[in-house]
Design a protein around this motif. Sequence first.
Motif, PDB file in Angstrom:
ATOM      1  N   ALA A 194      36.334 -46.058 -46.197  1.00 39.00           N
ATOM      2  CA  ALA A 194      34.958 -46.486 -45.926  1.00 39.00           C
ATOM      3  C   ALA A 194      34.328 -45.617 -44.849  1.00 39.00           C
ATOM      4  CB  ALA A 194      34.935 -47.949 -45.511  1.00 39.00           C
ATOM      5  N   SER A 195      35.091 -45.312 -43.821  1.00 37.38           N
ATOM      6  CA  SER A 195      34.578 -44.485 -42.727  1.00 37.38           C
ATOM      7  C   SER A 195      34.308 -43.074 -43.203  1.00 37.38           C
ATOM      8  CB  SER A 195      35.595 -44.462 -41.581  1.00 37.38           C
ATOM      9  OG  SER A 195      35.206 -43.553 -40.575  1.00 37.38           O
ATOM     10  N   ASN A 217      33.674 -42.124 -46.269  1.00 37.32           N
ATOM     11  CA  ASN A 217      32.532 -42.149 -47.176  1.00 37.32           C
ATOM     12  C   ASN A 217      31.221 -42.168 -46.397  1.00 37.32           C
ATOM     13  OD1 ASN A 217      31.249 -42.446 -49.777  1.00 37.32           O
ATOM     14  ND2 ASN A 217      30.878 -44.566 -49.233  1.00 37.32           N
ATOM     15  N   GLN A 218      31.187 -42.950 -45.312  1.00 37.05           N
ATOM     16  CA  GLN A 218      29.999 -43.009 -44.488  1.00 37.05           C
ATOM     17  C   GLN A 218      29.725 -41.667 -43.820  1.00 37.05           C
ATOM     18  OE1 GLN A 218      27.824 -45.626 -44.302  1.00 37.05           O
ATOM     19  NE2 GLN A 218      26.568 -44.109 -43.256  1.00 37.05           N
ATOM     20  N   LYS A 219      30.793 -40.998 -43.400  1.00 33.41           N
ATOM     21  CA  LYS A 219      30.633 -39.682 -42.779  1.00 33.41           C
ATOM     22  C   LYS A 219      30.033 -38.693 -43.766  1.00 33.41           C
ATOM     23  CE  LYS A 219      34.391 -37.415 -41.792  1.00 33.41           C
ATOM     24  NZ  LYS A 219      35.646 -37.072 -41.100  1.00 33.41           N
ATOM     25  N   LYS A 244      28.198 -39.476 -46.350  1.00 33.07           N
ATOM     26  CA  LYS A 244      26.811 -39.882 -46.559  1.00 33.07           C
ATOM     27  C   LYS A 244      25.917 -39.349 -45.449  1.00 33.07           C
ATOM     28  CE  LYS A 244      27.195 -44.213 -49.179  1.00 33.07           C
ATOM     29  NZ  LYS A 244      26.915 -45.673 -49.116  1.00 33.07           N
ATOM     30  N   ASP A 245      26.393 -39.462 -44.208  1.00 32.78           N
ATOM     31  CA  ASP A 245      25.607 -38.979 -43.062  1.00 32.78           C
ATOM     32  C   ASP A 245      25.366 -37.476 -43.164  1.00 32.78           C
ATOM     33  OD1 ASP A 245      25.502 -41.531 -42.052  1.00 32.78           O
ATOM     34  OD2 ASP A 245      27.168 -41.251 -40.654  1.00 32.78           O
ATOM     35  N   ASP A 261      17.431 -41.681 -42.463  1.00 28.87           N
ATOM     36  CA  ASP A 261      17.717 -43.100 -42.704  1.00 28.87           C
ATOM     37  C   ASP A 261      17.186 -43.551 -44.073  1.00 28.87           C
ATOM     38  OD1 ASP A 261      15.107 -42.810 -41.907  1.00 28.87           O
ATOM     39  OD2 ASP A 261      15.039 -44.617 -40.691  1.00 28.87           O
ATOM     40  N   LEU A 268      19.745 -42.298 -46.609  1.00 27.17           N
ATOM     41  CA  LEU A 268      20.925 -43.169 -46.604  1.00 27.17           C
ATOM     42  C   LEU A 268      20.646 -44.459 -47.360  1.00 27.17           C
ATOM     43  CD1 LEU A 268      22.208 -42.692 -42.940  1.00 27.17           C
ATOM     44  CD2 LEU A 268      23.385 -42.023 -45.037  1.00 27.17           C
ATOM     45  N   ASP A 285      22.707 -45.943 -50.608  1.00 21.01           N
ATOM     46  CA  ASP A 285      23.256 -47.294 -50.671  1.00 21.01           C
ATOM     47  C   ASP A 285      22.768 -48.044 -51.900  1.00 21.01           C
ATOM     48  OD1 ASP A 285      24.693 -46.945 -48.348  1.00 21.01           O
ATOM     49  OD2 ASP A 285      23.126 -47.755 -47.055  1.00 21.01           O
TER      50      ASP A 285
END
Length: 272
Positions: free
Chosen positions: A123-124, A126-128, A130-131, A146, A149, A153
Motif C-alpha cells: 500500500a505504501s 503504491n502510494q509512492k 501514485k505521488d 492533488d 491523485l 483513486d
Amino acid sequence: MLNVIVVDDEPLARKGMLVRLAAFPELKVVAECANGPDAITAIMELTPDLVFLDVEMPGMDGFAVLKQLQQQINKLPYIVFVTAYDQYAFNAYEVNAVDYVLKPVESERLKAAVDKVLTYHAASDNQKHKDQLAEAVARLTGDQADIILERLDKAEPVVSSRFPEAISIKDSGEITRVPVAEIDWVDAAGDYMCIHTRDGQTHILRRTMKELEAELDPRLFVRVHRSAIVNVHTIAKLQMLSNGEHQLVLTNGQSVKVSRSYKDRVKQVFSH
C-alpha cells in the motif's frame, strides 16, 4: 524483497527466527543483533525495511530501542515485536508497531505478521508510485497534483483532455458550434480562416492559424502548410508533382499543397 534485521539477546531464539524467516522469499535477513545498542547501530547503517525486535532484553529493551530510533531517524522500518509475555501487546500497538508475535514463535502466527507487513508495504509503495506519477503529470499538464491523485483513486483518466470537442464560431450575431471531428481541413485567408467541414460547409473564424493549431489534437490534425491544417482521417493520398512539390488528396477530392518545411510531418501520418 524486504531487508530484515532480527534482534534478540537469546542465540537460540535468533536462530529459530532465522530458520522460520527463510520460508519467506519476500524477506532477506541482512543482520542479526544480540542487544539494543547493536540493533540501533545496525538499523542506522543498513536502513532495513523490517525489524523483528525482542521486547525483553537486558540493559535496553525493545521499547527503549524504538524510542531512541524515533529520535534519530525520520523513517522507521516496520517493527514486529517478539515477546514472551502477551501483556506487552497493548504497548506494541501504542508505539505503532505493525504487529507482535509471542515466543515460542509459531509459524502460522509469524506468517500472519509477515503478511500484514507485506500488505502495508504494498500500500505504501503504491502510494509512492501514485505521488511520483502525479508530480510528473502535474509538470507536464499544469494540473494540480492533488487533483491527479483524486483521478487515480477514482480510476479516472489521469490526463484530462485539453482539446475542445467543438469550436465556437461567431458570425452575424450568431454563434455556431462546429464539432472538431467534423472538420476536414482549414486554410488561412488573410486575417481569418476558413474551416471546411464534412458536410461541405465553410465557416469563417477570425483567429490566427497558430491559435487554432494549439486547440487541435496533434494526433488528429497535422499542419501541412503555413496556411493549412488537415484532419488526418480525411487524407486519401500523398502525391509528388512533376515540379518536385507534394500535395495531399483528401477523401472529398480536395487537393491541399504540402510545403517543404512540413513534408516530413505529413509523411509520419503514412508511417502509422
